[in-house]
Scaffold this motif. Structure first.
Motif, PDB file in Angstrom:
ATOM      1  N   PHE A  39      38.617  36.142  44.726  1.00 20.15           N
ATOM      2  CA  PHE A  39      40.002  35.745  44.976  1.00 20.15           C
ATOM      3  C   PHE A  39      40.908  36.969  44.966  1.00 20.15           C
ATOM      4  O   PHE A  39      40.548  38.039  44.460  1.00 20.15           O
ATOM      5  N   THR A  40      42.060  36.789  45.544  1.00 22.48           N
ATOM      6  CA  THR A  40      43.071  37.838  45.635  1.00 22.48           C
ATOM      7  C   THR A  40      44.329  37.371  44.928  1.00 22.48           C
ATOM      8  O   THR A  40      44.751  36.217  45.088  1.00 22.48           O
ATOM      9  N   VAL A  41      44.929  38.264  44.154  1.00 15.99           N
ATOM     10  CA  VAL A  41      46.198  37.966  43.496  1.00 15.99           C
ATOM     11  C   VAL A  41      47.209  39.012  43.940  1.00 15.99           C
ATOM     12  O   VAL A  41      46.904  40.198  44.043  1.00 15.99           O
ATOM     13  N   ARG A  42      48.399  38.550  44.257  1.00 15.34           N
ATOM     14  CA  ARG A  42      49.444  39.439  44.770  1.00 15.34           C
ATOM     15  C   ARG A  42      50.704  39.320  43.913  1.00 15.34           C
ATOM     16  O   ARG A  42      51.103  38.218  43.518  1.00 15.34           O
ATOM     17  N   ASN A  43      51.315  40.464  43.645  1.00 18.42           N
ATOM     18  CA  ASN A  43      52.581  40.500  42.920  1.00 18.42           C
ATOM     19  C   ASN A  43      53.716  40.511  43.938  1.00 18.42           C
ATOM     20  O   ASN A  43      53.947  41.515  44.618  1.00 18.42           O
ATOM     21  N   PRO A  44      54.469  39.402  44.081  1.00 20.24           N
ATOM     22  CA  PRO A  44      55.514  39.334  45.110  1.00 20.24           C
ATOM     23  C   PRO A  44      56.844  39.928  44.673  1.00 20.24           C
ATOM     24  O   PRO A  44      57.814  39.894  45.451  1.00 20.24           O
ATOM     25  N   ASN A  45      56.931  40.469  43.467  1.00 23.93           N
ATOM     26  CA  ASN A  45      58.205  40.953  42.929  1.00 23.93           C
ATOM     27  C   ASN A  45      58.487  42.380  43.391  1.00 23.93           C
ATOM     28  O   ASN A  45      57.617  43.247  43.334  1.00 23.93           O
ATOM     29  N   LYS A  46      59.721  42.611  43.795  1.00 23.14           N
ATOM     30  CA  LYS A  46      60.120  43.929  44.285  1.00 23.14           C
ATOM     31  C   LYS A  46      60.573  44.868  43.166  1.00 23.14           C
ATOM     32  O   LYS A  46      60.601  46.078  43.355  1.00 23.14           O
ATOM     33  N   ARG A  47      60.945  44.315  42.005  1.00 22.48           N
ATOM     34  CA  ARG A  47      61.471  45.150  40.918  1.00 22.48           C
ATOM     35  C   ARG A  47      60.695  44.975  39.616  1.00 22.48           C
ATOM     36  O   ARG A  47      61.078  45.546  38.599  1.00 22.48           O
ATOM     37  N   ILE A  48      59.619  44.202  39.633  1.00 19.31           N
ATOM     38  CA  ILE A  48      58.930  43.856  38.397  1.00 19.31           C
ATOM     39  C   ILE A  48      57.441  44.158  38.532  1.00 19.31           C
ATOM     40  O   ILE A  48      56.807  43.757  39.516  1.00 19.31           O
ATOM     41  N   ASP A  49      56.893  44.880  37.544  1.00 17.71           N
ATOM     42  CA  ASP A  49      55.452  45.099  37.459  1.00 17.71           C
ATOM     43  C   ASP A  49      54.804  43.897  36.776  1.00 17.71           C
ATOM     44  O   ASP A  49      55.441  43.182  35.982  1.00 17.71           O
ATOM     45  N   SER A 103      46.414  45.401  36.057  1.00 15.11           N
ATOM     46  CA  SER A 103      47.781  45.920  36.084  1.00 15.11           C
ATOM     47  C   SER A 103      48.194  46.104  37.534  1.00 15.11           C
ATOM     48  O   SER A 103      47.510  46.768  38.319  1.00 15.11           O
ATOM     49  N   MET A 104      49.318  45.495  37.901  1.00 17.06           N
ATOM     50  CA  MET A 104      49.757  45.498  39.287  1.00 17.06           C
ATOM     51  C   MET A 104      51.196  45.991  39.390  1.00 17.06           C
ATOM     52  O   MET A 104      52.084  45.488  38.699  1.00 17.06           O
ATOM     53  N   LYS A 105      51.403  46.977  40.251  1.00 18.02           N
ATOM     54  CA  LYS A 105      52.743  47.470  40.506  1.00 18.02           C
ATOM     55  C   LYS A 105      53.496  46.495  41.414  1.00 18.02           C
ATOM     56  O   LYS A 105      52.953  45.499  41.872  1.00 18.02           O
ATOM     57  N   LYS A 106      54.732  46.824  41.680  1.00 14.22           N
ATOM     58  CA  LYS A 106      55.581  45.970  42.504  1.00 14.22           C
ATOM     59  C   LYS A 106      54.979  45.805  43.897  1.00 14.22           C
ATOM     60  O   LYS A 106      54.525  46.770  44.511  1.00 14.22           O
ATOM     61  N   MET A 107      54.953  44.584  44.400  1.00 13.54           N
ATOM     62  CA  MET A 107      54.536  44.252  45.765  1.00 13.54           C
ATOM     63  C   MET A 107      53.100  44.698  46.068  1.00 13.54           C
ATOM     64  O   MET A 107      52.763  44.974  47.218  1.00 13.54           O
ATOM     65  N   SER A 108      52.246  44.736  45.061  1.00 14.56           N
ATOM     66  CA  SER A 108      50.855  45.144  45.269  1.00 14.56           C
ATOM     67  C   SER A 108      49.943  43.928  45.129  1.00 14.56           C
ATOM     68  O   SER A 108      50.361  42.862  44.668  1.00 14.56           O
ATOM     69  N   GLN A 109      48.678  44.080  45.513  1.00 14.78           N
ATOM     70  CA  GLN A 109      47.709  43.012  45.371  1.00 14.78           C
ATOM     71  C   GLN A 109      46.385  43.581  44.896  1.00 14.78           C
ATOM     72  O   GLN A 109      46.116  44.777  45.018  1.00 14.78           O
ATOM     73  N   ASN A 110      45.551  42.708  44.352  1.00 11.84           N
ATOM     74  CA  ASN A 110      44.281  43.119  43.759  1.00 11.84           C
ATOM     75  C   ASN A 110      43.234  42.060  44.045  1.00 11.84           C
ATOM     76  O   ASN A 110      43.500  40.864  43.914  1.00 11.84           O
ATOM     77  N   GLY A 111      42.053  42.481  44.442  1.00 15.32           N
ATOM     78  CA  GLY A 111      40.951  41.571  44.664  1.00 15.32           C
ATOM     79  C   GLY A 111      40.009  41.556  43.477  1.00 15.32           C
ATOM     80  O   GLY A 111      39.728  42.586  42.870  1.00 15.32           O
ATOM     81  N   MET A 112      39.529  40.371  43.110  1.00 16.50           N
ATOM     82  CA  MET A 112      38.651  40.213  41.950  1.00 16.50           C
ATOM     83  C   MET A 112      37.529  39.248  42.282  1.00 16.50           C
ATOM     84  O   MET A 112      37.648  38.443  43.209  1.00 16.50           O
ATOM     85  N   SER A 113      36.462  39.346  41.529  1.00 17.06           N
ATOM     86  CA  SER A 113      35.333  38.420  41.695  1.00 17.06           C
ATOM     87  C   SER A 113      34.759  38.097  40.329  1.00 17.06           C
ATOM     88  O   SER A 113      34.758  38.928  39.416  1.00 17.06           O
ATOM     89  N   ILE A 114      34.272  36.851  40.186  1.00 19.06           N
ATOM     90  CA  ILE A 114      33.705  36.394  38.921  1.00 19.06           C
ATOM     91  C   ILE A 114      32.586  35.420  39.216  1.00 19.06           C
ATOM     92  O   ILE A 114      32.596  34.727  40.241  1.00 19.06           O
ATOM     93  N   GLU A 115      31.624  35.373  38.319  1.00 21.14           N
ATOM     94  CA  GLU A 115      30.505  34.439  38.441  1.00 21.14           C
ATOM     95  C   GLU A 115      30.492  33.513  37.237  1.00 21.14           C
ATOM     96  O   GLU A 115      30.639  33.964  36.094  1.00 21.14           O
TER      97      GLU A 115
END
Length: 238
Positions: free
Chosen positions: A104-114, A141-153
């Motif tokens: 899955f992918t999680v995205r931080n939609p905030n422009k001013r918030i980490d 840990s995600m900076k402003k307007m960034s996204q991260n991909g993760m996987s789990i079993e």
């Protein structure tokens, strides 16, 4: 000749003063007592002013923080399931054995918030019945307007699989053999921390629900993959 009677001039009566100690009271306190009273009153006044100043400072900090968060308008992170695979799928009357792989992918939609995510609790279920569940101590840990991909079993350890009711097993079996697919749901509970600078932060749980994940078993009876590709999830703060 008789002498006329002349009254004696009234003589002032003597005054008598008591010399007993209890007969006289001292109404004026000494200068030392007055000074002590003034010092006590001044100390009490300073303490009251200090308490009032601390209370006003605390109220001002809370008010500024609330106004700042209203201006920043923190938004909930966006989750998307990119793939869901099922392997070693075995279903009996009341026992399910399977390994679930989730990307899955999680995205931080905030422009001013980490954004910081931690302590994932993930489950896979069919209808309202849990099939597998796992706690994942993964720090993101995600900076402003960034996204991260993760996987789990899930399900690779026997403790991940959840016991299911016979009614659930029968329903899944019918669904599987009728259309060679099962409809699954992925739920997550994540600890999130929103940070704006070095002093303004807020911590909340994020509840994530990914519905209608259709897994098809077209090439094998024991291996299935997500049919419709990626699916967006619903997320809210709790």
């Amino acid at each position: 000749m008789a002498t006329p009677y002349l009254p004696r001039a009234s003589q002032p009566q003597p005054s008598y003063h008591s010399f007993y100690p209890g007969d006289q009271t001292t109404s004026n306190p000494s200068a030392y007592e007055i000074q002590q009273t003034q010092q006590t009153n001044n100390y009490i006044t300073r303490v009251r002013r200090l308490i009032l100043a601390l209370f006003l400072l605390f109220a001002m900090i809370i008010s500024v923080s609330m106004i700042a968060w209203l201006m920043l308008q923190p938004r909930v992170p966006i989750f998307r399931v990119d793939s869901l695979s099922v392997s070693n799928f075995t279903l009996n009357d009341s026992q399910l054995t399977a390994d679930f792989g989730i990307k899955f992918t999680v995205r931080n939609p905030n422009k001013r918030i980490d954004l910081t995510l931690d302590d994932f609790k993930i489950s896979v279920s069919h209808d309202r019945n849990k099939l597998a569940e796992k706690t994942w101590n993964h720090y993101v840990s995600m900076k402003k307007m960034s996204q991260n991909g993760m996987s789990i079993e899930l399900g690779t350890n026997s403790s991940d699989n959840c016991p299911i009711k016979r009614k659930t097993a029968i329903g899944m079996s019918r669904e599987f053999w009728s259309k060679r697919a099962v409809n699954l749901k992925v739920k997550m509970m994540v600890w999130a921390k929103f940070e704006a600078g070095d002093w303004l932060s807020k911590q909340k749980f994020v509840e994530v629900c990914c519905n209608n994940l259709e897994v098809g078993f077209f090439t094998s009876n024991v291996t299935g993959t997500l049919i419709d590709g990626s699916n967006d999830c619903f997320a809210r703060l709790s």
